[in-house]
Scaffold this active site. Structure first.
Site, short mmCIF file in Angstrom:
data_model
loop_
_atom_site.label_atom_id
_atom_site.label_comp_id
_atom_site.label_asym_id
_atom_site.label_seq_id
_atom_site.Cartn_x
_atom_site.Cartn_y
_atom_site.Cartn_z
N ASN A 131 -12.11 -1.14 -2.37
CA ASN A 131 -11.29 -1.48 -1.19
C ASN A 131 -12.16 -1.64 0.04
O ASN A 131 -12.63 -2.73 0.33
CB ASN A 131 -10.22 -0.39 -1.00
CG ASN A 131 -9.40 -0.60 0.26
OD1 ASN A 131 -8.95 -1.72 0.51
ND2 ASN A 131 -9.20 0.43 1.05
N GLU A 132 -12.43 -0.54 0.72
CA GLU A 132 -13.19 -0.63 1.97
C GLU A 132 -14.53 0.07 1.84
O GLU A 132 -14.90 0.89 2.68
CB GLU A 132 -12.39 0.02 3.11
CG GLU A 132 -11.43 -0.91 3.78
CD GLU A 132 -10.76 -0.29 5.00
OE1 GLU A 132 -10.91 0.91 5.25
OE2 GLU A 132 -10.06 -1.05 5.70
N CYS A 179 -6.63 2.63 0.77
CA CYS A 179 -7.51 3.77 0.52
C CYS A 179 -7.09 4.62 -0.67
O CYS A 179 -7.90 5.38 -1.20
CB CYS A 179 -7.61 4.64 1.77
SG CYS A 179 -8.47 3.81 3.11
N GLU A 227 0.85 -1.18 0.00
CA GLU A 227 0.00 0.00 0.00
C GLU A 227 0.88 1.23 0.00
O GLU A 227 1.83 1.32 0.78
CB GLU A 227 -0.86 -0.02 1.26
CG GLU A 227 -1.70 1.22 1.38
CD GLU A 227 -2.62 1.19 2.59
OE1 GLU A 227 -2.43 0.34 3.47
OE2 GLU A 227 -3.52 2.03 2.64
O1 AHR Z 1 -3.63 0.15 5.96
C1 AHR Z 1 -4.10 1.43 6.19
C2 AHR Z 1 -5.52 1.62 5.69
O2 AHR Z 1 -6.35 0.84 6.47
C3 AHR Z 1 -5.83 1.15 4.31
O3 AHR Z 1 -5.53 2.07 3.34
C4 AHR Z 1 -7.28 0.89 4.34
O4 AHR Z 1 -7.67 -0.10 3.43
C5 AHR Z 1 -7.53 0.56 5.78
O5 AHR Z 1 -8.50 1.37 6.30
#
Ligand code: AHR
Length: 664
Positions: free
Chosen positions: A381-382, A250, A52
């Site tokens: 993603n989330e 994110c 990430e």
């Molecule tokens: O790992 C940090 C963040 O945590 C990531 O970007 C997200 O997917 C999660 O909320």
């Protein structure tokens, strides 16, 4: 001296582990394992990497570029650059001035114009990513574009200077072209320095235009230009990851849709990749990093190439048309989602299409005519709520119709339980989702208690991608979270539960992966680095032990007929490595005392030595640090073993991995 005391202590400890069984035999916990009856396959993707771009993991980290804001595209175009004396009365400013000009039609719109009034006395300095890491005896590749319109600038000197401003490397380039031209030079460092800077001095009087001022170590991963930091890739490679998920997190979503990650903008010549602010730039007021931008020098081509280098399945994740719901939550109307779905289709073509398809051709033009063998694609993603389900369904309908061979990974939101999670799970199950990504940034106890999380999951439902997890010693997003032994130990306990359920759990990855010690936003992280060195944490060591011992088939471990899931603080999982013919037993003790264990193998082991790898410490807040990188490391001992039962003492607060060679 200290190390010999340590060796003696360790020898004593190993002696206890190996031979104390004689004393404790009566209280032994007997673990029954039958290596002839595998209960499920361990997926090759069981343990992987979640890369990430957070904490300066890409620019300033894995991506080896040393110049920050090389193309003057940050929101403040001169961020990262200083003209040492900016005082209007100082001699430096009188000797010259640098300013940027903007050409709206260019992808990279800004250039730097330097007006030199007094040659030799004017200089411009780039600070790097909180300095530049330079190693004595190493060479650094400089490149830049210049247009020396009137040929009045006679030469440009490039110096690497140390923190005291002493010159530690030099190169000179005489820009002899009026029109834009690329120049290169090599700098050889005569000193090691963690916080070097690049100083540029001009000779002559007049104006010169500059752009893409870049400096790379020549010694990158595989020696590639525009390459990656070798030490960081080596640490990742040592994990033997089964997959590489990228580029987040994110950043895929963006704070707004305009700031989502757009993979097509990360291809081609690096000069043609447009810079964008990182969503982590000002995300946390307690950890502001206003100089966090994405150059996309590490783009999708490079991620695929890295996955290939690692022998890992590439798992790109793309925007599903919802910006981060913790930020704007901006939505693409369903009727306007087509371009997003087209992006996914084009991505599949970029990775797997033949070289006569438009995107396959782009891949080939970048140097990779062979396919990248994409098998998985993450959609969102989330994200959460009905908006995600509706959008995922539209992606699924088109992608599965056109590419049934691509396994789609859907998300269950930011939390591992609660209303949002339950809703997502239920709805995705109805849609026949193949793999669902779950995230857990939870406390120590959660990890201990959730080793049974998957024991009752529907065996016929979607498979699990435990895509982001890490035990939080203080609280989620607290900057005080530590990479302590306690966090790693409970992660190990939890991981036995992931492994024990390998029929359902197909992929797992710790998160985040990496952080720059001077520029991070989020803790804990698996690997910390500064500009010169990298530090694998204790959590890294645990991940490596599991990943390097993943085996091929799951074996059942039981005690008195019951599956061992944390009774008395003891956790276990076992696998068979059918290729090398080993049984591998992973034991974790989070209980209050050491425990006598008897591993009773139904299939006899051979006389070959059994290896026992131990990580143990009663100091739960122990951490590996740059000052003491070996505070806690796994230690391996071997033992001759001929019977079908192995007795050992499992120390308190320990992860022990026992590798038993099997008879044919
Ligand atoms: O790992 C940090 C963040 O945590 C990531 O970007 C997200 O997917 C999660 O909320």
């Amino acid at each position: 001296m200290q190390s010999s005391i340590f060796s003696r202590k360790f020898a004593l400890f190993v002696f206890n582990v190996l031979f104390a069984s004689v004393v404790f035999a009566k209280d032994e916990m007997v673990l029954d394992i039958d290596s002839a009856i595998p209960v499920a396959k361990i997926q090759p993707t069981m343990y992987g990497i979640f890369f990430e771009d957070i904490n300066f993991a890409a620019d300033g980290g894995l991506y080896a570029e040393m110049v920050k804001n090389r193309s003057f595209e940050f929101d403040q175009p001169l961020m990262g650059w200083t003209q040492p004396a900016t005082d209007p009365y100082s001699s430096n400013l009188k000797s010259g001035v640098a300013h940027t000009l903007s050409y709206a039609n260019n992808i990279n719109k800004n250039i730097l114009r330097v007006d030199v009034f007094d040659g030799n006395n004017y200089s411009l300095v780039n600070d790097g990513f909180r300095g530049m890491g330079v190693k004595k005896g190493n060479e650094y590749q400089l490149s830049f574009y210049a247009a020396n319109r009137d040929l009045n600038i006679k030469g440009i000197r490039f110096h690497l200077v140390d923190s005291q401003n002493n010159v530690i490397a030099t190169a000179q380039v005489d820009p002899n072209q009026k029109e834009w031209h690329k120049y290169t030079a090599t700098l050889l460092a005569n000193k090691t320095e963690e916080k070097a800077r690049l100083k540029i001095t001009f000779m002559g009087r007049g104006s010169i235009d500059l752009d893409m001022i870049s400096l790379f170590p020549k010694d990158t991963w595989k020696g590639r230009p525009n390459g990656l930091r070798k030490d960081l890739v080596a640490l990742i490679a040592d994990l033997k990851p089964g997959f590489l998920r990228f580029p987040g997190g994110c950043i895929i979503e963006g704070r707004t849709l305009a700031q989502r990650y757009q993979w097509k903008k990360t291809l081609g010549a690096i000069e043609q990749r447009s810079t964008m602010i990182s969503r982590w730039n000002t995300e946390f007021s307690h950890k502001l990093t206003p100089d966090y931008f994405q150059s996309f020098g590490l783009g999708f081509y490079e991620y695929f190439q890295l996955a290939e280098d690692l022998g890992a399945a590439p798992i790109p994740v793309i925007s599903c048309g919802i910006a981060c719901q913790f930020n704007s939550g901006e939505l693409v109307p369903l009727s306007e989602l087509d371009p997003y779905i087209k992006d996914a289709l084009d991505l599949i073509e970029f990775a797997n299409g033949s070289t006569d398809t438009p995107w396959g051709m782009v891949r080939a033009s970048m140097g990779h005519p062979e396919k990248f063998n994409l098998k998985y694609l993450g959609v969102g993603n989330e994200q959460w709520g009905p908006q995600y389900i509706e959008r995922f369904k539209l992606f699924q309908d088109v992608l599965k119709a056109k590419h049934p061979e691509i396994i789609l990974i859907s998300g269950s939101g930011p939390f591992p339980d609660g209303e949002l999670f339950d809703f997502a799970h239920e709805e995705l199950k109805k849609l026949g989702a193949e793999i669902i990504d779950e995230h857990y940034y939870k406390d120590i106890n959660w990890f201990k208690q959730n080793a049974t999380r998957y024991d009752n999951y529907d065996r016929k439902g979607p498979k699990v991608f435990a895509g982001e997890y890490a035990a939080q010693s203080v609280a989620t997003v607290s900057p005080l979270n530590k990479n302590s032994w306690e966090t790693a130990l409970v992660e190990a306990a939890f991981m036995t539960g992931l492994e024990r359920n390998a029929d359902v759990v197909h992929m797992t990855s710790y998160a985040p992966l990496m952080a720059h010690v001077d520029a991070w936003q989020w803790a804990p992280n698996m690997i910390w680095f500064n500009n010169l060195e990298s530090l694998p944490t204790i959590n890294y060591q645990v991940q490596k032990l599991f990943s390097n011992n993943k085996g091929t088939d799951l074996l059942r471990v039981s005690t008195k007929g019951e599956v061992l899931t944390g009774q008395e603080g003891i956790y276990a999982s076992a696998v068979k490595d059918s290729v090398n013919n080993f049984a591998i037993v992973k034991l974790v003790n989070t209980g209050t005392s050491e425990r006598a264990i008897n591993i009773a193998m139904k299939n006899r082991v051979t006389k070959s030595p059994v290896s026992i790898t131990t990580m143990a410490s009663d100091q739960l807040d122990k951490e590996n640090s740059f000052a003491n990188p070996t505070a806690l490391l796994p230690k391996t001992e071997t033992r001759k073993f001929a019977a079908d039962q192995l007795s050992l003492i499992l120390p308190k607060n320990a992860l022990v991995i026992v590798k038993l060679p099997l008879q044919n």
